[in-house]
Write a protein that holds these residues in place. Sequence first.
Motif, PDB file in Angstrom:
ATOM      1  N   ARG A 130       0.837  -1.203   0.000  1.00  0.00           N
ATOM      2  CA  ARG A 130       0.000   0.000   0.000  1.00  0.00           C
ATOM      3  C   ARG A 130       0.866   1.244   0.000  1.00  0.00           C
ATOM      4  N   ALA A 131       1.973   1.216   0.753  1.00  0.00           N
ATOM      5  CA  ALA A 131       2.842   2.381   0.825  1.00  0.00           C
ATOM      6  C   ALA A 131       3.449   2.706  -0.538  1.00  0.00           C
ATOM      7  N   LEU A 132       3.603   1.681  -1.392  1.00  0.00           N
ATOM      8  CA  LEU A 132       4.124   1.931  -2.737  1.00  0.00           C
ATOM      9  C   LEU A 132       3.071   2.560  -3.641  1.00  0.00           C
ATOM     10  N   GLY A 133       1.820   2.541  -3.184  1.00  0.00           N
ATOM     11  CA  GLY A 133       0.741   3.095  -4.000  1.00  0.00           C
ATOM     12  C   GLY A 133      -0.042   2.032  -4.757  1.00  0.00           C
ATOM     13  N   MET A 134       0.118   0.769  -4.345  1.00  0.00           N
ATOM     14  CA  MET A 134      -0.604  -0.294  -5.047  1.00  0.00           C
ATOM     15  C   MET A 134      -2.073  -0.301  -4.640  1.00  0.00           C
ATOM     16  N   SER A 135      -2.939  -0.555  -5.615  1.00  0.00           N
ATOM     17  CA  SER A 135      -4.365  -0.632  -5.341  1.00  0.00           C
ATOM     18  C   SER A 135      -4.655  -1.909  -4.553  1.00  0.00           C
ATOM     19  N   LYS A 138      -4.178  -5.019  -6.598  1.00  0.00           N
ATOM     20  CA  LYS A 138      -2.766  -5.294  -6.881  1.00  0.00           C
ATOM     21  C   LYS A 138      -2.065  -5.848  -5.642  1.00  0.00           C
TER      22      LYS A 138
ATOM     23  N   ALA B 101      -4.533   5.090  -2.721  1.00  0.00           N
ATOM     24  CA  ALA B 101      -3.361   4.432  -3.294  1.00  0.00           C
ATOM     25  C   ALA B 101      -2.652   5.372  -4.266  1.00  0.00           C
ATOM     26  N   LYS B 102      -3.433   6.089  -5.069  1.00  0.00           N
ATOM     27  CA  LYS B 102      -2.820   6.987  -6.057  1.00  0.00           C
ATOM     28  C   LYS B 102      -2.050   8.103  -5.369  1.00  0.00           C
ATOM     29  N   ARG B 104      -0.660   8.025  -2.494  1.00  0.00           N
ATOM     30  CA  ARG B 104       0.488   7.524  -1.731  1.00  0.00           C
ATOM     31  C   ARG B 104       1.756   7.468  -2.561  1.00  0.00           C
ATOM     32  N   ARG B 105       1.618   7.465  -3.897  1.00  0.00           N
ATOM     33  CA  ARG B 105       2.815   7.358  -4.743  1.00  0.00           C
ATOM     34  C   ARG B 105       3.818   8.449  -4.445  1.00  0.00           C
ATOM     35  N   LEU B 128       8.555  -3.740  -8.583  1.00  0.00           N
ATOM     36  CA  LEU B 128       7.110  -3.967  -8.474  1.00  0.00           C
ATOM     37  C   LEU B 128       6.289  -2.676  -8.498  1.00  0.00           C
ATOM     38  N   GLY B 129       6.756  -1.666  -7.784  1.00  0.00           N
ATOM     39  CA  GLY B 129       6.025  -0.397  -7.782  1.00  0.00           C
ATOM     40  C   GLY B 129       5.978   0.227  -9.174  1.00  0.00           C
ATOM     41  N   SER B 132       3.603  -2.248 -11.417  1.00  0.00           N
ATOM     42  CA  SER B 132       2.197  -2.427 -11.062  1.00  0.00           C
ATOM     43  C   SER B 132       1.523  -1.123 -10.637  1.00  0.00           C
ATOM     44  N   VAL B 133       2.277  -0.094 -10.326  1.00  0.00           N
ATOM     45  CA  VAL B 133       1.648   1.187  -9.964  1.00  0.00           C
ATOM     46  C   VAL B 133       1.794   2.196 -11.093  1.00  0.00           C
ATOM     47  N   MET B 181      10.373   5.046  -6.848  1.00  0.00           N
ATOM     48  CA  MET B 181       9.079   5.647  -7.184  1.00  0.00           C
ATOM     49  C   MET B 181       9.179   7.168  -7.296  1.00  0.00           C
TER      50      MET B 181
END
Lengths: 244, 268
Positions: A130-135, A138, B101-102, B104-105, B128-129, B132-133, B181
């Motif tokens: 979640r901290a990476l911004g994953m939904s 995901k 989530a958006k 938090r990037r 991965l970030g 997938s993000v 990121m």
Amino acid sequence: MEFDVNIFVQQLVNPSYVSGAFLSVAVAVLSLVLATAIGFAVALGRTSHSRIAQGVAGLYTWFFRAIPALLVLLIIWNALPQLFPVLRQDWFSPFIAAFIGLGIVEAAFMAEIIRSALLSIDEGQALAGRALGMSPVKVMLKVVLPQAIRTALPPTGNEFIGLVKFSSLASVISLQELLTTAQVGVNITFRYAEYYAAAIVYYLIIVSLLTLLQSYVEKKFVWTSRSKSKKPSILEPVGQGVQS
Amino acid sequence: MTNSGPELKQEIWSTNDPVLSARNLHKSYQDQHVLRGVEFDIRQGQVKAVLGPSGSGKSTMLRLMALLEPADDGGIFLRGRRIGVREKVSGAVVLPERELAKERRNIGMVFQKFNLFPHLTACRNVMLGLTSVKGIHHKEAEEQAMAMLQRVGLSHRAGHFPSELSGGQQQRVAIARALVMNPDVLLFDEPTSALDPELVGEVLDVMESLANDGMTMIVVTHEVRFARRVADEVTLFDSGVIVEQATPDEFFDNPQHQRTRKFLSHVH
Ligand SMILES: Nc1ncnc2c1ncn2[C@@H]1O[C@H](COP(=O)(O)OP(=O)(O)OP(=O)(O)O)[C@@H](O)[C@H]1O
Ligand SMILES: [Mg+2]
């Protein structure tokens, strides 16, 4: 009456055993797929924050853990077509009834396996995703599930083997699976030992192959770069350096 | 016309204004009032060290600023724009998880226990970030990940899984994973507390080099020497509020508050 090796061998190579074995495995595979799908939904329900989802999932598990699989098969094959005309059509075969019946019963057990696998994953994993911004989707697909699958694999393998054997229950709804095949032969010839022995051989072969498959898949989930091909050896000293 | 509100604010934001701010943050767990009106600002390129006793709410503050948990009251602002909520007539409503989530990037987080993904190699952890993000293609992501691993001195360990890395190496991969990121600010929650003493140095070195490169960083830590040498400002956090905030020299040599003096007498 002695054990007649000729009859035994004849039955071993009898195509009806092969197709019976195939049906048993096919029922097991399809009901496991169905059970995993339903079981995943039930597991998500049980771990969800929604009271309603928790309730529905809990009810499902409670109900299908209590009802014998045999009774479910009889209900699906005999009772449901009386209530729903669609099920009186040709497509509704014993095979379909068997895998659906076993699948929905097995789902209650798969749900518990999947739920405890999901809960076994450290909370920090989802947090990092979640901290990476994953939904949320995901996080589930890329972070939690791959790890939960590894935890769920060994018990799922056991369930799979159980399903191969449970597929013999489908004899009550006249599916020509492995045990039924043997039983039909016995009813004609009364050569119990030879026909049952042939069935034993088939079950042994099936379960051995499944065990090999399971250990192959489990190896795919060993997360090290080097020791992927290295087999653990019983000759290797264990715990070296512990004693001093 | 009302739509132009946030953009207007963004134009007003200048480089001297805080990148990330917390205003009057409150958070309770059950009957425990953990955050009691936290005020926190960090400017572009600044490094702030946060010290404070165990259980005072430091991790909670970081989790709220990283939008990992909602505040009970107060707000988080990124470049002057309130984030994590949708402003409604009736008040601010926490965004759904997908929307959060958006946002938090833009904020990176490094955890005490690394939280690397054990099923992925070091390189895949960093990738991965991106894939997938940000939706970056595998090859491009791999190149960026390798460059970032190089920056933390671990390109030779790219193909190793976390279980094959030392704690210090794992934490450096975790830093690379957050850094790749390209966040506006990086939050560290006691990044060296779970490490064996001999591995602390390599992680602090990486963090110091990030600081020298101008990264904006909030570092919750017990490493007093690191705070003194690297931080622009040191903060004492106690019982859910910020007690003292000063330059390292002021903070350590001439603390204004009794609670700071008492805390320092324990850690020195
Ligand atoms: N998810 C939670 N549920 C309930 N209580 C929590 C939760 N997270 C934190 N707390 C409580 O809030 C208080 C502050 O916790 P927090 O982890 O923020 O402190 P900390 O300053 O980071 O301490 P430490 O130095 O030990 O990491 C603690 O008393 C903790 O028990
Ligand atoms: Mg903490």
